[in-house]
Write a protein that holds these residues in place. Structure first.
Motif, PDB file in Angstrom:
ATOM      1  N   VAL A  91      -5.731   1.736  -4.030  1.00  0.00           N
ATOM      2  CA  VAL A  91      -5.511   1.297  -2.645  1.00  0.00           C
ATOM      3  C   VAL A  91      -6.805   0.693  -2.090  1.00  0.00           C
ATOM      4  CG1 VAL A  91      -5.081   2.079  -0.269  1.00  0.00           C
ATOM      5  CG2 VAL A  91      -3.613   2.887  -2.127  1.00  0.00           C
ATOM      6  N   ALA A  92      -7.930   1.374  -2.303  1.00  0.00           N
ATOM      7  CA  ALA A  92      -9.200   0.886  -1.754  1.00  0.00           C
ATOM      8  C   ALA A  92      -9.575  -0.472  -2.355  1.00  0.00           C
ATOM      9  CB  ALA A  92     -10.306   1.914  -2.014  1.00  0.00           C
ATOM     10  N   ARG A 133      -4.762   6.635  -7.497  1.00  0.00           N
ATOM     11  CA  ARG A 133      -4.040   5.898  -6.452  1.00  0.00           C
ATOM     12  C   ARG A 133      -4.982   5.467  -5.329  1.00  0.00           C
ATOM     13  NH1 ARG A 133       1.085   9.578  -4.966  1.00  0.00           N
ATOM     14  NH2 ARG A 133       0.470  11.031  -6.618  1.00  0.00           N
ATOM     15  N   ILE A 134      -5.878   6.386  -4.946  1.00  0.00           N
ATOM     16  CA  ILE A 134      -6.810   6.081  -3.853  1.00  0.00           C
ATOM     17  C   ILE A 134      -7.773   4.965  -4.250  1.00  0.00           C
ATOM     18  CG2 ILE A 134      -8.945   7.106  -2.923  1.00  0.00           C
ATOM     19  CD1 ILE A 134      -6.475   7.372  -1.163  1.00  0.00           C
ATOM     20  N   ALA A 184       0.602   4.083  -2.833  1.00  0.00           N
ATOM     21  CA  ALA A 184       0.336   5.458  -2.377  1.00  0.00           C
ATOM     22  C   ALA A 184       1.435   6.416  -2.836  1.00  0.00           C
ATOM     23  CB  ALA A 184       0.203   5.490  -0.851  1.00  0.00           C
ATOM     24  N   GLU A 185       2.659   5.915  -2.941  1.00  0.00           N
ATOM     25  CA  GLU A 185       3.789   6.774  -3.325  1.00  0.00           C
ATOM     26  C   GLU A 185       4.081   6.720  -4.828  1.00  0.00           C
ATOM     27  OE1 GLU A 185       6.961   5.449  -0.778  1.00  0.00           O
ATOM     28  OE2 GLU A 185       6.187   6.549   0.965  1.00  0.00           O
ATOM     29  N   ALA A 190      -7.040  -3.224  -1.290  1.00  0.00           N
ATOM     30  CA  ALA A 190      -7.224  -3.541   0.129  1.00  0.00           C
ATOM     31  C   ALA A 190      -8.451  -4.424   0.324  1.00  0.00           C
ATOM     32  CB  ALA A 190      -7.345  -2.258   0.950  1.00  0.00           C
ATOM     33  N   PHE A 249       0.829  -1.210   0.000  1.00  0.00           N
ATOM     34  CA  PHE A 249       0.000   0.000   0.000  1.00  0.00           C
ATOM     35  C   PHE A 249       0.860   1.256   0.000  1.00  0.00           C
ATOM     36  CE2 PHE A 249      -2.601  -3.469   1.559  1.00  0.00           C
ATOM     37  CZ  PHE A 249      -3.590  -3.427   0.596  1.00  0.00           C
ATOM     38  N   GLN A 250       2.005   1.189   0.670  1.00  0.00           N
ATOM     39  CA  GLN A 250       2.945   2.317   0.608  1.00  0.00           C
ATOM     40  C   GLN A 250       3.437   2.513  -0.828  1.00  0.00           C
ATOM     41  OE1 GLN A 250       6.263   2.020   3.329  1.00  0.00           O
ATOM     42  NE2 GLN A 250       7.053   4.049   2.792  1.00  0.00           N
ATOM     43  N   SER A 283      -3.685  11.343  -7.705  1.00  0.00           N
ATOM     44  CA  SER A 283      -4.128  10.907  -6.374  1.00  0.00           C
ATOM     45  C   SER A 283      -5.455  10.159  -6.426  1.00  0.00           C
ATOM     46  CB  SER A 283      -4.279  12.102  -5.439  1.00  0.00           C
ATOM     47  OG  SER A 283      -3.051  12.732  -5.267  1.00  0.00           O
ATOM     48  N   ASP A 284      -6.368  10.635  -7.257  1.00  0.00           N
ATOM     49  CA  ASP A 284      -7.676   9.973  -7.348  1.00  0.00           C
ATOM     50  C   ASP A 284      -7.531   8.504  -7.734  1.00  0.00           C
ATOM     51  OD1 ASP A 284      -9.147  12.150  -6.665  1.00  0.00           O
ATOM     52  OD2 ASP A 284      -9.675  12.722  -8.715  1.00  0.00           O
TER      53      ASP A 284
END
Lengths: 296, 296
Positions: free
Chosen positions: B142-143, B138-139, B128-129, B146, B124-125, B135-136
């Motif tokens: 991640v979601a 990436r989020i 995220a990086e 996960a 996840f790091q 950003s949209d």
């Protein structure tokens, strides 16, 4: 603890517990045993110090609590995951935690490993799905909190170093290094995350970082003191265990009295750092004092 | 496997291995034992099927490989974490994986638990990086990833259900349900993530989802077939183990021949789903065929 902090802690605990209850799958959702195990450890009377730090740091920078809820809950999930895995037979092998059976004793080892794994990833899903925050902020939170949880600078690395230090005599620098990762990193990111959600400026974040680093160290020092000076019944876990296992501790290294003085000094340093901020910081100061007080 | 896919797989393997090597801390970084254990399992000759699916799905929708690198690496980290934890004595208790010692045999149980934990959060790091993506996006990644890793619909939940099913007779619906979580969810999110990075439209993502679900099921069916029909030496893990432990498997339920037919049918369904897309999908079709072929 004065009335203000006591009230703040009570309200932040109530708040984060509600958020956690809404996020963790119910005990009757499949796999039920997994969710029962997660809930057993998640709602076991934890002190919720990390969520309290998130809320307090956020409030210091003007963030409303609703924007802090999921981050506070996510960090507490990571903390709970770490307790479940640290208690495993292959790790610290603890039967008691907060006065009741640890997850693997109540359930079984496989379920405890998976409950920890599930909570770990649930934290990042919780923050990624936080529609109250913009994507940029969510991504910064995920990245920072992941670094604080992982390796080489986070909690998992700290636990590895701690296990490797068992039975060895280590230098004080190494001891601080272990604890800054094992405990300090997550305490520290709790303060930083709250400040970030409050849109703190970069120079303010640097000050919060200094405060948070001292807070993390203070937390570990007083945790070690508690372990030495309290009875098992009061502590709710097997007291003196760290000493028996020849684990690296501050009282083991310096003796109890010198460790107490060290704790008081670190608490003052945390408070001094906050003086750099042009904000009302009494809540954050009181949190440091509360952590100091618990070992007295 | 035709030349095109074989070349694609070789190049995606080489690519993701470089990315993983640059992201996983070096073996001489403290805590060294932890990073050695992570590298032992991460670079153990894994087939890198999930990264290949990420790259292939991304390419299908026109994404350059550099935008897919970190997501491909992150998903492979999660896969490796799951293998390390699944092999633990409290779980499947396996001594061999890909022809060599499992992480806890080579190192120790505590280190293996922590190596898995570290890889899980590193995924996840890593995403995220990922500064190559907005950003949209990436989020969303991640979601989604996960959710595919956690509970109640992801891999960790599937492993819990699988362990609980041991020694019991279960219905076919339950077997598919276990496998769709344990194996299917991560395979499926690999395809979806690649398509998302390629900016696939929502209706295209729905088609990819159908393809990916069949691919995940196909993967588990052929994995079960491999376990029954191959020798330990060829397989690189203890063959027939799932059958001996009375684990829920497709051949155990239907017999080998009927399971083979089922695999061929699921493979056709995966290919049929892709016909809905107005894209060049031969790469994705060939991946399904490759997964089918490995059990023949």
């Amino acid at each position: 603890m004065n009335v203000t902090l006591s009230e703040f802690l009570a309200s932040s605990n109530e708040r984060v517990d509600k958020v956690l209850d809404s996020l963790v799958p119910a005990a009757n959702v499949e796999p039920r045993r997994l969710h029962q195990a997660i809930r057993w450890s998640m709602f076991a009377g934890g002190k919720r110090i990390r969520p309290c730090i998130v809320y307090a740091a956020g409030e210091t920078f003007g963030a409303d609590a609703e924007f802090l809820d999921r981050t506070a809950a996510g960090i507490e999930m990571i903390h709970t995951f770490s307790l479940i895995h640290d208690d495993l037979p292959a790790m610290d092998d603890d039967d008691l935690r907060r006065g009741r059976e640890t997850c693997h004793k109540k359930f079984d080892e496989a379920t405890a490993i998976l409950a920890g794994d599930a909570l770990h990833v649930m934290a990042f899903q919780t923050i990624a799905e936080d529609s109250s925050l913009c994507s940029d902020l969510r991504i910064r939170l995920v990245a920072d909190i992941a670094a604080a949880s992982g390796t080489p600078k986070g909690m998992v690395a700290g636990q590895q170093l701690d296990l490797e230090a068992e039975g060895r005599t280590i230098r004080i620098g190494e001891l601080e290094n272990i604890h800054s990762r094992k405990t300090g990193a997550l305490i520290s990111v709790s303060a930083r995350a709250g400040a970030m959600i409050g849109a703190a400026a970069d120079d303010e974040l640097a000050v919060v970082q200094t405060y948070a680093d001292r807070l993390g160290l203070l937390f570990q020092i007083t945790d070690d003191l508690l372990d030495v000076t309290q009875e098992t019944a009061t502590l709710g876990k097997t007291a003196g265990k760290d000493v028996h296992a020849s684990k690296a501790t501050f009282p083991g290294h310096f003796g109890v009295e010198a460790t107490r003085e060290m704790a008081a000094k670190v608490c003052r340093e945390a408070g001094d750092a906050l003086k750099e901020l042009d904000r009302e910081t009494s809540l954050l100061e009181e949190i440091a004092e509360m952590i100091l007080e618990r070992s007295r």
